[in-house]
Scaffold this motif. Structure first.
Motif, mmCIF file in Angstrom:
data_model
loop_
_atom_site.group_PDB
_atom_site.id
_atom_site.type_symbol
_atom_site.label_atom_id
_atom_site.label_comp_id
_atom_site.label_asym_id
_atom_site.label_seq_id
_atom_site.Cartn_x
_atom_site.Cartn_y
_atom_site.Cartn_z
ATOM 1 N N ALA A 52 31.339 -86.025 -32.780
ATOM 2 C CA ALA A 52 30.097 -85.359 -32.383
ATOM 3 C C ALA A 52 30.256 -83.844 -32.442
ATOM 4 C CB ALA A 52 29.703 -85.796 -30.969
ATOM 5 N N SER A 53 31.440 -83.357 -32.052
ATOM 6 C CA SER A 53 31.703 -81.922 -32.133
ATOM 7 C C SER A 53 31.688 -81.443 -33.581
ATOM 8 C CB SER A 53 33.064 -81.622 -31.483
ATOM 9 O OG SER A 53 33.431 -80.268 -31.654
ATOM 10 N N LEU A 96 36.159 -93.224 -26.928
ATOM 11 C CA LEU A 96 35.369 -92.094 -26.445
ATOM 12 C C LEU A 96 35.899 -90.777 -27.007
ATOM 13 C CD1 LEU A 96 33.187 -90.909 -24.627
ATOM 14 C CD2 LEU A 96 34.849 -90.932 -22.747
ATOM 15 N N ILE A 97 37.217 -90.635 -27.070
ATOM 16 C CA ILE A 97 37.816 -89.411 -27.616
ATOM 17 C C ILE A 97 37.389 -89.212 -29.062
ATOM 18 C CG2 ILE A 97 40.011 -88.372 -28.311
ATOM 19 C CD1 ILE A 97 41.231 -89.753 -25.823
ATOM 20 N N CYS A 98 37.453 -90.261 -29.866
ATOM 21 C CA CYS A 98 37.063 -90.155 -31.270
ATOM 22 C C CYS A 98 35.581 -89.812 -31.409
ATOM 23 C CB CYS A 98 37.363 -91.462 -32.004
ATOM 24 S SG CYS A 98 39.130 -91.812 -32.207
ATOM 25 N N ARG A 150 33.267 -79.614 -41.981
ATOM 26 C CA ARG A 150 32.965 -79.434 -40.559
ATOM 27 C C ARG A 150 34.087 -80.039 -39.722
ATOM 28 N NH1 ARG A 150 27.590 -77.860 -39.928
ATOM 29 N NH2 ARG A 150 26.271 -78.225 -41.747
ATOM 30 N N LEU A 151 34.643 -79.222 -38.806
ATOM 31 C CA LEU A 151 35.755 -79.668 -37.975
ATOM 32 C C LEU A 151 35.335 -79.742 -36.513
ATOM 33 C CD1 LEU A 151 37.229 -78.617 -40.585
ATOM 34 C CD2 LEU A 151 39.125 -78.008 -39.090
ATOM 35 N N GLY A 152 35.756 -80.816 -35.851
ATOM 36 C CA GLY A 152 35.482 -80.971 -34.430
ATOM 37 C C GLY A 152 36.753 -81.250 -33.657
ATOM 38 N N PHE A 153 36.794 -80.773 -32.424
ATOM 39 C CA PHE A 153 38.005 -80.923 -31.606
ATOM 40 C C PHE A 153 37.636 -81.386 -30.210
ATOM 41 C CE2 PHE A 153 40.966 -79.274 -28.437
ATOM 42 C CZ PHE A 153 42.180 -79.759 -28.912
ATOM 43 N N THR A 154 38.478 -82.240 -29.647
ATOM 44 C CA THR A 154 38.356 -82.619 -28.246
ATOM 45 C C THR A 154 39.742 -82.878 -27.681
ATOM 46 O OG1 THR A 154 37.158 -84.047 -26.695
ATOM 47 C CG2 THR A 154 38.182 -85.122 -28.590
#
Length: 441
Positions: free
Chosen positions: A84-85, A77-79, A60-64
């Motif tokens: 969470a994404s 917060l970024i991490c 599962r990959l998340g990006f922000t």
């Protein structure tokens, strides 16, 4: 280097050895628009951008992403947002983030101008004003100059993968303007632009003259009788057409059924006079970089050789879907996830044939210097019908301006009928092309 070491260290600590891909870009730029030799608009930008992609076990990959100024961004917060994404993302079955960075190529890329720190608003104004003066000096019928603009700056880029990172700096400069020419009630416009990595390569006077000459050269133009003409494509028009081909060379577009070149690798698709190259390591290239947005080494890819399609362009994700290796064409990663795109895509120039030579070889033909509606070309079928302006060629000489005409056909047929490739190579951003002679028998 504002905040960079601190940001990377804090992200590595927060993710505790987890797999991640981090892209950071810090940009300092100046842009000035001139009117009547004076600055009418000045823009100065100093901003950072950060994109973080994380991978959880199971695929599962998340990006922000975020932007920041003088103050460092909130790394914790970024991490948390990226994690969470990832927690709610669809499982990736074929793709995972890179385990390590590639080694950058051992080549002098010349993408950072040593004089970049001396670029000031006053210097930018002087170049924009010089282009404006040159345009007015072409002909008394040049009645207006709009958006005479010069911009330049430096960016500092970082790609980090799982505890290791690589950084580089690059500069870029550009001059552009639009002119209006009038003769009685008739009016025409012309536009020209040039971009470069090195300040010394900027020639604002030539850009101003080009824009003025293009506008004046169309005055008195009109329609000519319809028919099938041999054509000289100006390098700017060849660039527009190449841009459409570039879209079809992207492997992701091929796999999604959006490419007119799908399932054509190994087949002759164009004239044997054409060679199309994507070179992410082109010396001083506007899209040149040592690494792509995934930390893969940039490289040279021969897409079309003597008219035969030899390769598509991939990032790691699209390459995994196609069952091949990346070509180092991953772009982005700061404001959005990395996607495949062209780098410096160009038609290799010929030898011994100027545009004037191409014109002189035609008894009856047309020089197409500008097309309108390039976005309407069907990316799957290649069919097009475009407005154009240019010049009528008779007996090897330009004899009359043409405006309001239409050129139609299929882009595959167009490039299949290239008879001669000119030597007047021109780059506009990441696209390059010379003039082309197209003959129908």
């Amino acid at each position: 280097m504002r905040h960079l070491d601190e940001i990377i260290e804090r992200i590595e600590k927060k993710l505790k050895g987890g797999r991640y891909l981090l892209n950071i870009s810090l940009e300092d730029s100046t842009a000035v628009e001139a009117k009547g030799g004076k600055a009418c608009e000045v823009e100065q930008l100093a901003e950072g951008g950060l994109g973080l992609c994380v991978e959880l076990s199971g695929g599962r990959l998340g990006f922000t992403s975020t932007t920041f100024g003088d103050e460092a961004p909130d790394v914790e917060l970024i991490c948390e947002r990226a994690l969470a994404s990832a927690a709610v993302a669809t499982i990736e079955h074929r793709y995972s983030l890179p385990e390590a960075l590639d080694y950058p190529p051992k080549k002098e890329l010349k993408i950072l101008d040593p004089e970049s720190l001396t670029f000031t608003p006053a210097l930018a104004l002087s170049l924009a004003a010089a282009a404006e003066r040159a345009a007015y000096g072409v002909d008394r019928r040049v009645a207006s100059v709009r958006r005479a603009r010069c911009e330049g700056g430096v960016s500092h880029n970082v790609v980090a993968v799982n505890g290791s990172h690589f950084s580089w700096m690059e500069s870029s400069y550009s001059v552009s303007l639009e002119t209006g020419a009038r003769d009685g009630e008739e009016g025409e416009s012309g536009w020209a632009e040039s971009s470069t990595r090195l300040f010394a390569s900027l020639d604002p006077e030539s850009i101003g003259r080009e824009a003025g000459e293009r506008a004046v050269g169309l005055l008195g133009g009109g329609l000519h009788k319809s028919g099938r003409y041999d054509v000289v494509l100006d390098s700017r028009v060849a660039l527009d057409m190449l841009d459409v081909i570039g879209f079809s060379l992207i492997g992701e577009n091929v796999s999604r059924g959006k490419s007119l070149l799908a399932e054509m690798v190994g087949k002759r698709i164009f004239s044997d006079k054409l060679n199309i190259i994507d070179d992410g390591l082109l010396t001083t290239g506007i899209e040149t970089a040592p690494l792509d947005g995934e930390g893969s080494a940039r490289r040279l890819t021969r897409c079309v050789e003597s008219g035969v399609l030899t390769s598509y362009l991939y990032d790691r994700r699209s390459a995994a879907e196609a069952g091949v290796g990346t070509t180092g064409n991953g772009t982005g990663g700061v404001s959005s996830r990395v996607e495949p795109s062209c780098t410096n895509l160009f038609i290799a120039g010929g030898k011994g044939h100027s545009q004037r030579d191409l014109i002189g070889s035609l008894a009856n033909g047309v020089l197409v210097s500008e097309v309108m509606g390039i976005h309407t070309i069907d990316p799957i079928s290649g069919e097009f019908s475009l407005g154009f302006s240019g010049q009528l060629i008779t007996g090897g000489e330009i004899t009359a301006p043409l405006t309001g005409g239409t050129i139609s056909g299929n882009i595959l047929d167009l490039f299949s009928n290239v008879e001669v490739v000119g030597e007047d190579m021109r780059f506009q951003g990441g696209l390059g092309a010379p003039s082309l002679l197209l003959c129908w028998v």
